[in-house]
Design a protein around this motif. Structure first.
Motif, PDB file in Angstrom:
ATOM      1  N   UNK A  33      26.159  19.752  26.812  1.00 58.03           N
ATOM      2  CA  UNK A  33      24.713  19.729  27.026  1.00 58.03           C
ATOM      3  C   UNK A  33      23.969  20.504  25.939  1.00 58.03           C
ATOM      4  N   UNK A  34      24.554  21.585  25.452  1.00 58.98           N
ATOM      5  CA  UNK A  34      23.893  22.324  24.367  1.00 58.98           C
ATOM      6  C   UNK A  34      23.935  21.520  23.067  1.00 58.98           C
ATOM      7  N   UNK A  35      25.021  20.776  22.840  1.00 58.76           N
ATOM      8  CA  UNK A  35      25.073  19.899  21.668  1.00 58.76           C
ATOM      9  C   UNK A  35      23.997  18.824  21.755  1.00 58.76           C
ATOM     10  N   UNK A  36      23.813  18.265  22.942  1.00 61.03           N
ATOM     11  CA  UNK A  36      22.797  17.235  23.138  1.00 61.03           C
ATOM     12  C   UNK A  36      21.408  17.812  22.892  1.00 61.03           C
ATOM     13  N   UNK A  37      21.161  19.016  23.396  1.00 62.17           N
ATOM     14  CA  UNK A  37      19.858  19.656  23.215  1.00 62.17           C
ATOM     15  C   UNK A  37      19.576  19.917  21.741  1.00 62.17           C
ATOM     16  N   UNK A  38      20.583  20.333  20.989  1.00 60.25           N
ATOM     17  CA  UNK A  38      20.361  20.598  19.570  1.00 60.25           C
ATOM     18  C   UNK A  38      20.127  19.297  18.806  1.00 60.25           C
ATOM     19  N   UNK A  40      18.742  16.586  20.066  1.00 57.28           N
ATOM     20  CA  UNK A  40      17.392  16.155  20.420  1.00 57.28           C
ATOM     21  C   UNK A  40      16.337  16.964  19.672  1.00 57.28           C
ATOM     22  N   UNK A  41      16.552  18.263  19.548  1.00 59.22           N
ATOM     23  CA  UNK A  41      15.601  19.109  18.822  1.00 59.22           C
ATOM     24  C   UNK A  41      15.530  18.702  17.355  1.00 59.22           C
ATOM     25  N   UNK A  42      16.682  18.407  16.767  1.00 64.33           N
ATOM     26  CA  UNK A  42      16.712  17.964  15.372  1.00 64.33           C
ATOM     27  C   UNK A  42      16.006  16.623  15.221  1.00 64.33           C
ATOM     28  N   UNK A  44      13.590  15.430  17.129  1.00 61.56           N
ATOM     29  CA  UNK A  44      12.157  15.642  17.294  1.00 61.56           C
ATOM     30  C   UNK A  44      11.543  16.252  16.035  1.00 61.56           C
ATOM     31  N   UNK A  45      12.259  17.182  15.403  1.00 67.12           N
ATOM     32  CA  UNK A  45      11.758  17.793  14.169  1.00 67.12           C
ATOM     33  C   UNK A  45      11.650  16.751  13.062  1.00 67.12           C
ATOM     34  N   UNK A  46      12.640  15.880  12.960  1.00 67.50           N
ATOM     35  CA  UNK A  46      12.588  14.815  11.955  1.00 67.50           C
ATOM     36  C   UNK A  46      11.462  13.832  12.247  1.00 67.50           C
ATOM     37  N   UNK A  47      11.241  13.527  13.511  1.00 74.33           N
ATOM     38  CA  UNK A  47      10.149  12.620  13.876  1.00 74.33           C
ATOM     39  C   UNK A  47       8.801  13.246  13.519  1.00 74.33           C
ATOM     40  N   UNK A  48       8.649  14.535  13.761  1.00 73.18           N
ATOM     41  CA  UNK A  48       7.410  15.216  13.389  1.00 73.18           C
ATOM     42  C   UNK A  48       7.200  15.182  11.883  1.00 73.18           C
TER      43      UNK A  48
END
Length: 59
Positions: A33-38, A40-42, A44-48
């Motif tokens: 789950x922590x791998x998935x969260x990281x 997703x965060x990456x 989202x940062x790329x999408x921004x």
């Protein structure tokens, strides 16, 4: 891991191939789950960043 594999793992019928030696089921799930969260965060940062670049190109 799909739903079928996850159900087998939670029922103790199968073992995921990326389970570490002496790792508990809870520790495995927390790690995944922590791998998935990281990831997703990456994402989202790329999408921004893409949105910011697209906005600059429109000006």
């Amino acid at each position: 891991m799909n739903t079928y594999e996850m159900e087998g793992f939670l029922r103790g019928q199968c073992v995921p191939r990326d389970l570490l030696v002496n790792e508990s089921n809870a520790a495995y799930l927390v790690r995944k789950l922590s791998e998935i969260a990281s990831v997703k965060a990456e994402r989202d940062a790329l999408a921004d960043r893409v949105n910011a670049l697209a906005w600059r190109m429109r000006r």
